[in-house]
Design a protein around this motif. Sequence first.
Motif, short mmCIF file in Angstrom:
data_model
loop_
_atom_site.label_atom_id
_atom_site.label_comp_id
_atom_site.label_asym_id
_atom_site.label_seq_id
_atom_site.Cartn_x
_atom_site.Cartn_y
_atom_site.Cartn_z
N TYR A 196 73.28 41.54 -9.01
CA TYR A 196 73.84 40.25 -8.65
C TYR A 196 72.66 39.25 -8.53
N THR A 197 71.31 39.61 -8.27
CA THR A 197 70.22 38.91 -8.14
C THR A 197 68.90 39.26 -8.88
N VAL A 198 68.09 38.43 -9.07
CA VAL A 198 66.65 38.75 -9.64
C VAL A 198 65.52 37.48 -9.51
N ALA A 199 64.51 38.00 -9.03
CA ALA A 199 63.25 36.85 -8.78
C ALA A 199 62.06 37.35 -9.18
N TRP A 200 61.33 36.22 -9.56
CA TRP A 200 59.82 36.52 -9.90
C TRP A 200 59.15 36.16 -8.46
N SER A 201 58.08 37.09 -8.33
CA SER A 201 56.97 36.64 -7.21
C SER A 201 56.37 35.47 -7.71
N PRO A 202 55.82 34.69 -6.82
CA PRO A 202 54.91 33.79 -7.12
C PRO A 202 53.60 33.84 -8.06
N ASP A 203 53.29 34.95 -7.90
CA ASP A 203 52.14 35.37 -8.76
C ASP A 203 52.38 35.96 -10.09
N GLY A 204 53.76 36.08 -10.44
CA GLY A 204 54.43 36.49 -11.56
C GLY A 204 54.11 38.01 -12.02
N LYS A 205 53.33 38.94 -10.96
CA LYS A 205 53.23 40.15 -11.19
C LYS A 205 54.39 40.96 -10.78
N THR A 206 55.37 40.53 -10.00
CA THR A 206 56.65 41.39 -9.44
C THR A 206 57.87 40.99 -9.82
N VAL A 207 58.87 41.67 -10.18
CA VAL A 207 60.05 40.92 -10.15
C VAL A 207 60.98 41.89 -9.28
N ALA A 208 61.83 41.29 -8.69
CA ALA A 208 62.66 42.11 -7.54
C ALA A 208 64.12 41.74 -8.02
N THR A 209 64.89 42.77 -7.83
CA THR A 209 66.29 43.00 -8.30
C THR A 209 67.27 43.41 -7.01
N GLY A 210 68.40 42.99 -6.88
CA GLY A 210 69.47 43.50 -6.01
C GLY A 210 70.65 43.62 -6.52
N ALA A 211 71.45 44.67 -6.06
CA ALA A 211 72.78 44.67 -6.83
C ALA A 211 73.64 45.27 -5.83
N SER A 212 74.87 45.70 -6.40
CA SER A 212 75.93 46.18 -5.38
C SER A 212 75.73 47.62 -4.90
N ASP A 213 74.81 48.30 -5.34
CA ASP A 213 74.40 49.81 -5.03
C ASP A 213 73.52 49.70 -3.66
N GLY A 214 73.30 48.52 -3.10
CA GLY A 214 72.55 48.37 -1.66
C GLY A 214 71.05 48.39 -1.89
N LYS A 215 70.70 48.57 -3.25
CA LYS A 215 69.17 48.78 -3.32
C LYS A 215 68.44 47.31 -4.01
N VAL A 216 67.26 47.24 -3.27
CA VAL A 216 66.07 46.41 -3.70
C VAL A 216 65.34 46.92 -4.60
N LEU A 217 65.04 46.66 -5.77
CA LEU A 217 63.98 47.22 -6.57
C LEU A 217 63.01 46.20 -7.23
N LEU A 218 61.63 46.73 -6.98
CA LEU A 218 60.67 45.88 -7.17
C LEU A 218 59.88 46.61 -8.21
N TRP A 219 59.68 45.67 -9.34
CA TRP A 219 59.27 46.11 -10.92
C TRP A 219 58.08 45.51 -10.98
N ASN A 220 57.20 46.13 -11.86
CA ASN A 220 55.86 45.67 -12.58
C ASN A 220 56.53 44.65 -13.50
N SER A 221 56.18 43.50 -13.70
CA SER A 221 56.78 42.49 -14.59
C SER A 221 56.00 42.60 -15.80
N GLU A 222 54.74 43.18 -16.10
CA GLU A 222 54.08 43.35 -17.32
C GLU A 222 54.66 44.53 -18.02
N THR A 223 54.65 45.69 -17.21
CA THR A 223 55.09 47.12 -17.94
C THR A 223 56.59 47.53 -17.58
#
Length: 160
Positions: A1-28
């Motif tokens: 459902y949703t995705v957002a970049w952190s202000p420093d660009g190092k992290t991407v957050a995602t959220g979905a219907s599975d009830g989880k927020v996942l934090l990803w390294n945006s470079e790797t």
Amino acid sequence: YTVAWSPDGKTVATGASDGKVLLWNSETGILRKAMPLEGDVFSVCFWDSKTLATANDDKIRLWDLETSQVLASRTVTAATDYVYGGVHRNPNATPWAFCMRGNSQLGLLAIGVSDASVRIWDSNLNEQIVFRGHGKDICALNVHESGMEVLSGSGDNMCG
């Protein structure tokens, strides 16, 4: 459902219907952290590089990303009589928070809600302003960098 970049660009957050927020390294692309919540995660937005706002069902939370602890939490209550999906699909008339945008410098969080309202909350998640005028759910919004203007898009095919 949703995705957002952190202000420093190092992290991407995602959220979905599975009830989880996942934090990803945006470079790797490597998963850094999984934060389980209950219900659909309709929206995530970074408050700053250390704090994440989440909207899952009718709950808004601010999270410390270092500790995964909730800093503040609030339940959205109905501000209009509009019931997204109708009473047959939503018998409790739960007002879901579908989208959010934050401005940490001004201490404001704009929330688009399924009851056809836009809410402005402060950094403690206290409601400051309720905008009404759409005929259906708010499914998109943005806040001008000045914090003085909010644009909203709705299921009524109107933008305001």
